[in-house]
Write a protein that holds these residues in place. Structure first.
Motif, mmCIF file in Angstrom:
data_model
loop_
_atom_site.group_PDB
_atom_site.id
_atom_site.type_symbol
_atom_site.label_atom_id
_atom_site.label_comp_id
_atom_site.label_asym_id
_atom_site.label_seq_id
_atom_site.Cartn_x
_atom_site.Cartn_y
_atom_site.Cartn_z
ATOM 1 N N ASP A 109 -44.588 -29.753 1.247
ATOM 2 C CA ASP A 109 -45.160 -29.976 -0.083
ATOM 3 C C ASP A 109 -45.495 -31.440 -0.319
ATOM 4 N N GLU A 110 -44.576 -32.339 0.035
ATOM 5 C CA GLU A 110 -44.762 -33.768 -0.225
ATOM 6 C C GLU A 110 -45.877 -34.364 0.627
ATOM 7 N N LEU A 111 -46.004 -33.922 1.860
ATOM 8 C CA LEU A 111 -47.020 -34.470 2.745
ATOM 9 C C LEU A 111 -48.356 -33.745 2.610
ATOM 10 N N ASN A 112 -48.390 -32.688 1.772
ATOM 11 C CA ASN A 112 -49.606 -31.895 1.562
ATOM 12 C C ASN A 112 -50.220 -31.453 2.880
ATOM 13 N N ASN A 113 -49.381 -30.957 3.782
ATOM 14 C CA ASN A 113 -49.842 -30.568 5.101
ATOM 15 C C ASN A 113 -49.123 -29.287 5.519
ATOM 16 N N PRO A 114 -49.799 -28.131 5.398
ATOM 17 C CA PRO A 114 -49.128 -26.880 5.763
ATOM 18 C C PRO A 114 -48.813 -26.779 7.260
ATOM 19 N N SER A 115 -49.574 -27.445 8.111
ATOM 20 C CA SER A 115 -49.280 -27.431 9.546
ATOM 21 C C SER A 115 -48.625 -28.757 9.927
ATOM 22 N N LEU A 116 -47.434 -28.950 9.433
ATOM 23 C CA LEU A 116 -46.698 -30.199 9.616
ATOM 24 C C LEU A 116 -46.378 -30.427 11.092
ATOM 25 N N PRO A 117 -46.646 -31.643 11.622
ATOM 26 C CA PRO A 117 -46.376 -31.897 13.033
ATOM 27 C C PRO A 117 -44.907 -32.187 13.317
ATOM 28 N N ILE A 118 -44.047 -32.004 12.331
ATOM 29 C CA ILE A 118 -42.620 -32.293 12.492
ATOM 30 C C ILE A 118 -41.843 -30.997 12.313
ATOM 31 N N ASP A 119 -40.871 -30.776 13.190
ATOM 32 C CA ASP A 119 -40.003 -29.609 13.090
ATOM 33 C C ASP A 119 -38.571 -30.121 12.970
ATOM 34 N N ILE A 120 -37.851 -29.639 11.963
ATOM 35 C CA ILE A 120 -36.471 -30.074 11.734
ATOM 36 C C ILE A 120 -35.542 -28.908 12.046
ATOM 37 N N ILE A 121 -34.525 -29.184 12.861
ATOM 38 C CA ILE A 121 -33.526 -28.181 13.217
ATOM 39 C C ILE A 121 -32.161 -28.745 12.849
ATOM 40 N N VAL A 122 -31.434 -28.003 12.002
ATOM 41 C CA VAL A 122 -30.101 -28.424 11.579
ATOM 42 C C VAL A 122 -29.101 -27.470 12.221
ATOM 43 N N ASP A 123 -28.241 -28.037 13.082
ATOM 44 C CA ASP A 123 -27.223 -27.235 13.760
ATOM 45 C C ASP A 123 -25.949 -28.067 13.797
ATOM 46 N N LYS A 124 -25.489 -28.453 14.966
ATOM 47 C CA LYS A 124 -24.321 -29.331 15.084
ATOM 48 C C LYS A 124 -24.704 -30.781 14.802
ATOM 49 N N ALA A 125 -25.994 -31.048 14.829
ATOM 50 C CA ALA A 125 -26.579 -32.338 14.458
ATOM 51 C C ALA A 125 -27.947 -32.018 13.870
ATOM 52 N N ILE A 126 -28.648 -33.031 13.415
ATOM 53 C CA ILE A 126 -29.994 -32.822 12.885
ATOM 54 C C ILE A 126 -30.979 -33.276 13.947
ATOM 55 N N ARG A 127 -31.830 -32.354 14.377
ATOM 56 C CA ARG A 127 -32.807 -32.641 15.433
ATOM 57 C C ARG A 127 -34.203 -32.608 14.825
ATOM 58 N N LEU A 128 -34.982 -33.622 15.175
ATOM 59 C CA LEU A 128 -36.354 -33.740 14.715
ATOM 60 C C LEU A 128 -37.260 -33.683 15.942
ATOM 61 N N ASN A 129 -38.168 -32.715 15.979
ATOM 62 C CA ASN A 129 -39.111 -32.565 17.088
ATOM 63 C C ASN A 129 -40.519 -32.820 16.587
ATOM 64 N N SER A 130 -41.309 -33.536 17.362
ATOM 65 C CA SER A 130 -42.690 -33.802 16.988
ATOM 66 C C SER A 130 -43.457 -34.260 18.221
ATOM 67 N N GLU A 131 -44.629 -34.850 17.979
ATOM 68 C CA GLU A 131 -45.450 -35.377 19.061
ATOM 69 C C GLU A 131 -45.975 -36.741 18.680
ATOM 70 N N LEU A 132 -46.091 -37.613 19.674
ATOM 71 C CA LEU A 132 -46.710 -38.926 19.499
ATOM 72 C C LEU A 132 -47.973 -38.983 20.340
ATOM 73 N N THR A 133 -48.986 -39.639 19.821
ATOM 74 C CA THR A 133 -50.194 -39.856 20.607
ATOM 75 C C THR A 133 -50.239 -41.329 20.988
ATOM 76 N N ILE A 134 -50.103 -41.582 22.286
ATOM 77 C CA ILE A 134 -50.096 -42.943 22.814
ATOM 78 C C ILE A 134 -51.233 -43.056 23.829
ATOM 79 N N PHE A 135 -52.165 -43.953 23.561
ATOM 80 C CA PHE A 135 -53.325 -44.158 24.428
ATOM 81 C C PHE A 135 -54.073 -42.850 24.675
ATOM 82 N N GLY A 136 -54.190 -42.020 23.645
ATOM 83 C CA GLY A 136 -54.932 -40.772 23.752
ATOM 84 C C GLY A 136 -54.172 -39.645 24.425
#
Length: 191
Positions: free
Chosen positions: A67-94
Motif C-alpha cells: 500500500d505504501e509503495l503503491n506497487n502491487p508487484s512488490l520486488p521485496i518478499d518478507i518471510i518471518v520465521d525464526k528470524a526476519i528474512r528479506l528476499n529481493s533482486e538488485l540490478t548491477i551493471f544491467g
C-alpha cells in the motif's frame, strides 16, 4: 595517432572512471541517520494489548509495504520465521542478482523495532552488507516509518510514524520469534 585508438582509450578510460566512481560510492559511508525517540502514551489514551503470530505479521508487513509503495508487484518478499528474512533482486551493471538478508528483531524502549542484520547473500558475489543496504535504500523509496541505516547494518521501524485509522498508533511490546509470539500495543486517542 589513429582516431580509433584515441576513441578506444577514451572509452576504456571512461569505463575505468565509471567503475572507480561506483566502487567509491559503494564503499563510502552514508550519512548518519538518527533514531527517532519518544513514543509517549497520553494518560487519556486507551491501550489494547494484541498478541499475534509471525505469519500474521508477515501478511500485515507485505500489505502495508504494498500500500505504501503503491506497487502491487512488490520486488521485496518478507518471510518471518525464526528470524526476519528479506528476499529481493538488485540490478548491477544491467545484471539482475537475487539477494536475501536476515535480520534479528529487537524492541527498543520506545516501542519501535530495530532489525539488526545477521546474514546477507547476494547471488554468488561477496558484497558487504553495508553496500547491499545502501543499494536497497537508493533503489526503493520506503515509507517514512522505515529507516534504512547502512552504517549500522540495520533497518529501523519507527512505529510511531505508522499511520492507522483515526490517529491510532502501534508500539511493539515483545518479539519472541522462537515461540512465535509477538505482542503489540494499539494506542487509541480518546481526545
Amino acid at each position: 595517432m589513429n582516431k580509433w585508438k584515441v576513441a578506444f582509450f577514451v572509452l576504456i578510460g571512461s569505463i575505468i572512471l565509471f567503475i572507480t566512481i561506483f566502487i567509491f560510492w559503494a564503499i563510502s559511508p552514508s550519512e548518519e541517520i538518527p533514531i527517532p525517540s519518544e513514543n509517549a502514551v497520553n494518560p487519556s489514551d486507551s491501550v489494547f494489548l494484541v498478541e499475534t503470530t509471525a505469519e500474521d505479521v508477515e501478511k500485515i508487513a507485505m500489505k502495508y509495504l504494498t500500500d505504501e509503495l503503491n506497487n502491487p508487484s512488490l520486488p521485496i518478499d518478507i518471510i518471518v520465521d525464526k528470524a526476519i528474512r528479506l528476499n529481493s533482486e538488485l540490478t548491477i551493471f544491467g545484471v539482475t542478482v537475487p539477494f536475501s538478508m536476515e535480520f534479528e528483531p529487537t524492541v527498543n524502549e520506545d516501542g519501535n523495532i530495530q532489525l539488526k542484520q545477521t546474514e546477507v547473500n547476494v547471488g554468488k558475489l561477496n558484497i558487504p552488507p553495508i553496500t547491499v543496504l545502501k543499494l536497497m535504500n537508493d533503489a526503493v523509496q520506503f515509507p517514512v516509518w522505515i529507516i534504512v541505516r547502512p552504517n549500522e547494518e540495520e533497518i529501523f521501524l519507527d512505529l510511531s510514524r505508522l499511520t492507522l485509522l483515526s490517529g491510532s498508533r502501534v508500539r511493539a511490546k515483545e518479539i519472541d520469534l522462537e515461540n512465535n509470539r509477538i505482542l503489540l500495543e494499539v494506542i487509541i486517542p480518546n481526545e
